[in-house]
Design a protein around this motif. Structure first.
Motif: not given
Length: 168
Positions: A6-29
């Motif tokens: 997951i890449a992008g310029w500083s301030g793009a929201g990489k960490t914010t995205l991962l904080a939402k995506l990780i739970p979605e993927l773990t919910r999927r097993g």
């Protein structure tokens, strides 16, 4: 183990995205691990703690362990920063390793793009990008564009691209 950046310029929201995506993927097993690149000196230790004293005394590696977690700190001293392949060798096997940053490394990556940042598309000149996540339309790209706020759609793309099956 599948790897996706997951890449992008500083301030793009990489960490914010991962904080939402990780739970979605773990919910999927899926079992997920992450690796993050830091562009600056960082420390996970605190001055005065025994592990800090060990490192400051010259130890190359210091492991701290408890009943809840363990951490291994490796001091590079004057050695060069390791590449992605070397760092991945230190990770325990999981279904998917999500790598935040390392935007110019050759592994497959999804770009987070916000036109408001005023930065060019990283994917325009780098064929390792496989999709763009954006909060608006993206012109002049042949890559799939997914709404940055549509976490289920992003998870669907990740599963399909990495050829992973949801376990739940």
């Amino acid at each position: 183990m599948r790897i996706l950046g997951i890449a992008g310029w500083s301030g793009a929201g990489k960490t914010t995205l991962l904080a939402k995506l990780i739970p979605e993927l773990t919910r999927r097993g899926l079992r997920i691990s992450t690796m993050k690149h830091a562009h600056h000196v960082f420390d996970v230790d605190k001055p005065g703690k025994d592990s800090y004293v060990h490192r400051e005394a010259g130890a190359t590696e210091v492991m701290v362990s408890s009943g809840k977690r363990w951490a291994l700190m490796h001091e590079l001293r004057d050695d060069a920063e390791p590449d992605i392949a070397e760092l991945v060798r230190h990770m325990s096997p999981v279904d998917l390793l999500l790598i935040e940053g390392f935007k110019q490394e050759p592994h497959d990556k999804i770009e987070i793009y916000r036109s408001a940042n005023g930065k060019p598309l990283l994917s325009a000149t780098d064929p390792s990008y496989v999709a763009i996540l954006s909060d608006g339309p993206v012109a002049d790209s042949k890559l799939p564009v997914i709404d940055l706020n549509d976490i289920p759609a992003i998870a669907d793309f990740v599963l399909a691209h990495c050829r992973l099956q949801a376990g739940v």
